[in-house]
Design a protein around this motif. Structure first.
Motif, PDB file in Angstrom:
ATOM      1  N   ASP A  37      65.494  17.169  84.486  1.00  0.00           N
ATOM      2  CA  ASP A  37      65.352  18.608  84.311  1.00  0.00           C
ATOM      3  C   ASP A  37      63.931  19.020  83.942  1.00  0.00           C
ATOM      4  O   ASP A  37      63.497  20.131  84.219  1.00  0.00           O
ATOM      5  CB  ASP A  37      66.324  19.083  83.224  1.00  0.00           C
ATOM      6  CG  ASP A  37      66.516  20.585  83.254  1.00  0.00           C
ATOM      7  OD1 ASP A  37      66.681  21.127  84.355  1.00  0.00           O
ATOM      8  OD2 ASP A  37      66.482  21.218  82.177  1.00  0.00           O
ATOM      9  N   ASP A  38      63.164  18.105  83.306  1.00  0.00           N
ATOM     10  CA  ASP A  38      61.791  18.424  82.923  1.00  0.00           C
ATOM     11  C   ASP A  38      60.829  18.349  84.094  1.00  0.00           C
ATOM     12  O   ASP A  38      59.692  18.817  83.998  1.00  0.00           O
ATOM     13  CB  ASP A  38      61.313  17.458  81.831  1.00  0.00           C
ATOM     14  CG  ASP A  38      61.902  17.802  80.471  1.00  0.00           C
ATOM     15  OD1 ASP A  38      62.592  18.834  80.379  1.00  0.00           O
ATOM     16  OD2 ASP A  38      61.687  17.038  79.522  1.00  0.00           O
ATOM     17  N   ILE A  39      61.261  17.750  85.187  1.00  0.00           N
ATOM     18  CA  ILE A  39      60.369  17.550  86.333  1.00  0.00           C
ATOM     19  C   ILE A  39      60.734  18.469  87.495  1.00  0.00           C
ATOM     20  O   ILE A  39      59.857  18.973  88.202  1.00  0.00           O
ATOM     21  CB  ILE A  39      60.407  16.072  86.787  1.00  0.00           C
ATOM     22  CG1 ILE A  39      59.854  15.183  85.658  1.00  0.00           C
ATOM     23  CG2 ILE A  39      59.626  15.859  88.067  1.00  0.00           C
ATOM     24  CD1 ILE A  39      59.891  13.711  85.953  1.00  0.00           C
ATOM     25  N   ALA A  40      62.035  18.722  87.704  1.00  0.00           N
ATOM     26  CA  ALA A  40      62.472  19.572  88.811  1.00  0.00           C
ATOM     27  C   ALA A  40      61.908  20.974  88.641  1.00  0.00           C
ATOM     28  O   ALA A  40      61.950  21.551  87.564  1.00  0.00           O
ATOM     29  CB  ALA A  40      63.998  19.627  88.858  1.00  0.00           C
ATOM     30  N   THR A  41      61.357  21.523  89.705  1.00  0.00           N
ATOM     31  CA  THR A  41      60.792  22.868  89.670  1.00  0.00           C
ATOM     32  C   THR A  41      60.982  23.523  91.024  1.00  0.00           C
ATOM     33  O   THR A  41      61.413  22.879  91.989  1.00  0.00           O
ATOM     34  CB  THR A  41      59.298  22.823  89.297  1.00  0.00           C
ATOM     35  OG1 THR A  41      58.812  24.163  89.157  1.00  0.00           O
ATOM     36  CG2 THR A  41      58.485  22.121  90.378  1.00  0.00           C
ATOM     37  N   ASP A  42      60.661  24.807  91.120  1.00  0.00           N
ATOM     38  CA  ASP A  42      60.889  25.571  92.337  1.00  0.00           C
ATOM     39  C   ASP A  42      59.555  26.000  92.933  1.00  0.00           C
ATOM     40  O   ASP A  42      58.531  25.992  92.261  1.00  0.00           O
ATOM     41  CB  ASP A  42      61.737  26.815  92.005  1.00  0.00           C
ATOM     42  CG  ASP A  42      62.200  27.543  93.254  1.00  0.00           C
ATOM     43  OD1 ASP A  42      62.113  26.960  94.346  1.00  0.00           O
ATOM     44  OD2 ASP A  42      62.650  28.698  93.136  1.00  0.00           O
ATOM     45  N   GLY A  43      59.585  26.414  94.199  1.00  0.00           N
ATOM     46  CA  GLY A  43      58.431  27.041  94.821  1.00  0.00           C
ATOM     47  C   GLY A  43      57.326  26.063  95.179  1.00  0.00           C
ATOM     48  O   GLY A  43      57.525  24.852  95.281  1.00  0.00           O
ATOM     49  N   PRO A  44      56.087  26.569  95.367  1.00  0.00           N
ATOM     50  CA  PRO A  44      54.971  25.717  95.789  1.00  0.00           C
ATOM     51  C   PRO A  44      54.708  24.568  94.831  1.00  0.00           C
ATOM     52  O   PRO A  44      54.207  23.522  95.240  1.00  0.00           O
ATOM     53  CB  PRO A  44      53.788  26.698  95.809  1.00  0.00           C
ATOM     54  CG  PRO A  44      54.400  28.041  95.993  1.00  0.00           C
ATOM     55  CD  PRO A  44      55.712  27.997  95.281  1.00  0.00           C
ATOM     56  N   GLY A  45      55.053  24.748  93.544  1.00  0.00           N
ATOM     57  CA  GLY A  45      54.808  23.677  92.586  1.00  0.00           C
ATOM     58  C   GLY A  45      55.519  22.389  92.935  1.00  0.00           C
ATOM     59  O   GLY A  45      55.058  21.294  92.579  1.00  0.00           O
ATOM     60  N   LEU A  46      56.637  22.484  93.640  1.00  0.00           N
ATOM     61  CA  LEU A  46      57.395  21.276  93.977  1.00  0.00           C
ATOM     62  C   LEU A  46      56.643  20.400  94.967  1.00  0.00           C
ATOM     63  O   LEU A  46      56.581  19.181  94.813  1.00  0.00           O
ATOM     64  CB  LEU A  46      58.766  21.658  94.539  1.00  0.00           C
ATOM     65  CG  LEU A  46      59.723  20.501  94.834  1.00  0.00           C
ATOM     66  CD1 LEU A  46      60.035  19.723  93.566  1.00  0.00           C
ATOM     67  CD2 LEU A  46      61.019  21.034  95.449  1.00  0.00           C
ATOM     68  N   VAL A  47      56.056  21.020  95.998  1.00  0.00           N
ATOM     69  CA  VAL A  47      55.385  20.225  97.038  1.00  0.00           C
ATOM     70  C   VAL A  47      53.892  20.077  96.798  1.00  0.00           C
ATOM     71  O   VAL A  47      53.256  19.198  97.383  1.00  0.00           O
ATOM     72  CB  VAL A  47      55.622  20.835  98.445  1.00  0.00           C
ATOM     73  CG1 VAL A  47      57.069  20.714  98.830  1.00  0.00           C
ATOM     74  CG2 VAL A  47      55.173  22.276  98.506  1.00  0.00           C
ATOM     75  N   PHE A  48      53.285  20.917  95.949  1.00  0.00           N
ATOM     76  CA  PHE A  48      51.848  20.803  95.703  1.00  0.00           C
ATOM     77  C   PHE A  48      51.506  20.290  94.306  1.00  0.00           C
ATOM     78  O   PHE A  48      50.329  20.119  93.991  1.00  0.00           O
ATOM     79  CB  PHE A  48      51.168  22.157  95.934  1.00  0.00           C
ATOM     80  CG  PHE A  48      51.176  22.601  97.356  1.00  0.00           C
ATOM     81  CD1 PHE A  48      50.448  21.927  98.322  1.00  0.00           C
ATOM     82  CD2 PHE A  48      51.936  23.693  97.759  1.00  0.00           C
ATOM     83  CE1 PHE A  48      50.453  22.329  99.644  1.00  0.00           C
ATOM     84  CE2 PHE A  48      51.957  24.102  99.082  1.00  0.00           C
ATOM     85  CZ  PHE A  48      51.214  23.420 100.031  1.00  0.00           C
ATOM     86  N   VAL A  49      52.503  20.070  93.459  1.00  0.00           N
ATOM     87  CA  VAL A  49      52.260  19.517  92.123  1.00  0.00           C
ATOM     88  C   VAL A  49      53.128  18.292  91.878  1.00  0.00           C
ATOM     89  O   VAL A  49      52.623  17.192  91.626  1.00  0.00           O
ATOM     90  CB  VAL A  49      52.512  20.583  91.018  1.00  0.00           C
ATOM     91  CG1 VAL A  49      52.341  19.941  89.645  1.00  0.00           C
ATOM     92  CG2 VAL A  49      51.553  21.755  91.174  1.00  0.00           C
TER      93      VAL A  49
END
Length: 604
Positions: free
Chosen positions: A354-366
């Motif tokens: 849960d601390d790593i999963a994120t949404d949007g551009p942050g998922l593929v660029f971070v």
């Protein structure tokens, strides 16, 4: 191809039709050889049916499949979310995609003129779909710019987002892994994105000047788009053989690689673990329907535009199922790819998923670049991954730019060609305008502009356009007329499933989604803390109105241009102008036309 005898509607007054009949096993098939539009230009057609299917799949399968669906599934009940998702696919996605294909292929026009023939009163819906697609194209290509930046930076001696020892890092709060709950820390990957790629400012109030590296890459991205589509569907059809298929090779390669990593199983289980109580929440069902609309591209006009280049009797029913199911299958595969990598990151950093999963551009660029920095053979996977993102984005961009070109050619073809001389120069002009409108997104405060545009275009405007499109076609134009169109093209009427969806289920669901979106509206925000100032919110609503406003303006113009009392004007405005004669009547007229032409030539 259709079953039985295929035919086509009578051409408009300014069109010409040449028909050749050939017998094959006793079945007479009417073949269309030439169909000129009101512009006086012969309309292009896809060289092969496969090109149309690949272009449609490429448009539907985009970056949203990689970053939006996996996170949405995880947040909306995991495996349980697949139930409303699949239900919405079959009740909304497939029927409405078939409807858009039918409009484009039957009228052989883009969304503006095609929908104007279907329902003159709501002709503004077609223009609104073109506007929203082009607005989306202006900032969607910024994602291609970021992908190019990461792609070129992945060839150095070391991945630049791998450590905190770079000039752009703030060493005091930089972490070589994910900081977890330590809010004062940022990962090296996050700092590369924020401080190196974006050089982001503190808010939208501070533009900060243009990032010239991104300026050059944005120009390159638009040049790539131009050279892929400048010859129309003839060039696009060739490019999609690669751009639509390469991402699948990469996704499967990444899946095979990721599932072997330690912790991958935990990530996948986190992604799929069903939370059945979520099915009782209305918002989960709304999320499923909204994801279907966004992913397939309903109400963006691009599917109508691409289908308008089909041969008249192309089997769009088969293509509808191919495109819809391929899109959904890709989303699910991408979910496994993304969450297997997230599980791996959680394992090596000893953090909950849960601390790593994120949404949007942050998922593929971070998140994903950080994962690559610790994977075996990272120097291979990183450039291939960003090249895959580039291919995913290019296919979607092709369709969004093409819909604008189609609109201009359908409405002003002769006049435009007098000015630009060649269609290639018109495409160049459209791409140049798109490039100029994309510049605000590559300033140092551009990420805030990007997020604002995405929220008010892809979230707010889309549901309004979908509602009015469904209203115009299924309720005003009518399901019976849609069935006649399909029967004329394919030789048989749509089955009960499609008729029930068009008549009842799809309109009801679209209304529910629209109402729920209005009730649960939330202002745009960037990240977890930044909220936009009031003037930016007003600007966001203005961006929404740029597309929506054409619907009431089109209705007012149609009523004003008609003659008679208000009721008479409304009656005319609600009467479709598309030719819907039954098959046998069309065949008889074609026979008479053919005999008359033969007698005339003999007398000469």
């Amino acid at each position: 191809m259709g079953i039985g005898t295929d035919t086509k509607p009578l051409p408009s007054e300014s069109s010409k039709l040449a028909v050749d009949r050939k017998e094959e096993d006793g079945v007479v098939e009417i073949m269309k050889l030439e169909d000129e539009e009101a512009t006086g230009q012969q309309r292009e057609t896809w060289t092969r049916r496969l090109e149309f299917v690949l272009a449609s799949v490429g448009y539907a399968v985009g970056l949203g499949n990689v970053w939006r669906f996996p996170y949405l599934c995880y947040r909306s009940g995991g495996g349980a979310f697949l139930i409303p998702y699949i239900i919405m696919l079959f009740l909304c996605g497939i029927p409405l995609l078939f409807m858009e294909y039918a409009i484009g292929q039957y009228t052989r026009l883009g969304p503006v003129h095609g929908l104007a023939k279907i329902c003159p009163l709501l002709k503004g819906v077609g223009l609104a779909t073109v506007v929203i697609s082009f607005v989306l194209a202006t900032y969607y290509n910024v994602l291609m710019t970021w992908a190019l930046y990461y792609f070129f930076n992945s060839f150095g001696s070391a991945l630049p987002w791998q450590s905190c020892n770079n000039t752009w890092n703030v060493v005091s709060n930089c972490s070589t892994g994910f900081p977890g709950n330590a809010t004062h820390l940022q990962s090296a990957s996050q700092q590369f994105f924020d401080r190196k790629l974006l050089e982001m400012t503190s808010g939208i109030e501070e533009a900060g000047g243009v990032r010239w590296e991104l300026f050059g890459l944005l120009a390159l991205a638009w040049l790539i788009i131009y050279f892929c589509i400048f010859k129309g569907v003839k060039s696009t059809g060739k490019v999609v053989y690669f751009t639509a298929t390469f991402p699948y090779f990469m996704l499967f390669a990444l899946l095979i690689n990721n599932v072997q990593l330690p912790g991958a199983k935990d990530g996948i289980l986190y992604f799929l673990m069903p939370n059945w109580s979520k099915l009782l929440e209305v918002q989960v069902w709304v999320n499923a329907a909204a994801q279907i609309f966004n992913s397939i591209g309903i109400a963006f006009g691009s599917m109508i535009s691409m289908a308008s280049y089909n041969k008249y009797n192309n089997n769009i029913l088969r293509d509808t199922f191919l495109v819809s199911l391929a899109n959904s299958a890709t989303s699910i595969i991408a979910g496994f790819v993304i969450f297997s990598a997230i599980g791996y990151m959680a394992h090596i950093h000893n953090l909950p998923v849960d601390d790593i999963a994120t949404d949007g551009p942050g998922l593929v660029f971070v998140v994903y670049p950080e994962a690559f920095s610790t994977m075996p053979v990272s120097r291979l996977w990183a450039p291939l991954f960003f090249f895959m993102l580039l291919c995913l984005g290019l296919d979607s961009e092709f369709a969004m730019v093409e819909v604008a070109v189609t609109c201009i050619m359908d409405g002003f073809g002769v006049k435009v060609l007098r000015v630009f001389k060649r269609k290639e120069l018109l495409v160049l002009a459209v791409c140049s305008v798109g490039f100029l409108l994309g510049i605000p997104h590559i300033t140092r405060g551009g990420i805030y502009v990007f997020q604002l545009m995405d929220h008010y275009t892809a979230v707010v405007s889309l549901m309004f356009l979908a509602f009015f499109e469904v209203l115009a076609v299924t309720l005003i134009f009518g399901v019976k007329r849609i069935c006649v169109m399909v029967e004329n093209m394919l030789g048989k009427r749509p089955n009960l499933y499609f008729r029930v969806c068009w008549q009842f289920l799809s309109p009801i669901l679209v209304v529910v989604i629209l109402i729920s979106s209005i009730i649960q509206y939330t202002p745009a925000r960037y990240g977890k803390s930044y909220t936009y100032p009031l003037w930016a919110e007003v600007l966001g609503w203005f961006i929404s109105l740029v597309s929506i406003i054409w619907i009431p303006l089109g209705a007012a113009h149609e009523i004003w241009r008609n003659k008679g009392s208000l009721s008479q004007r409304l009656k005319v405005a609600l009467t479709p102008t598309v030719d819907l004669q039954p098959i046998h009547a069309l065949q008889e007229k074609q026979r008479v036309h053919s005999e008359s032409s033969t007698l005339f030539s003999t007398s000469q």
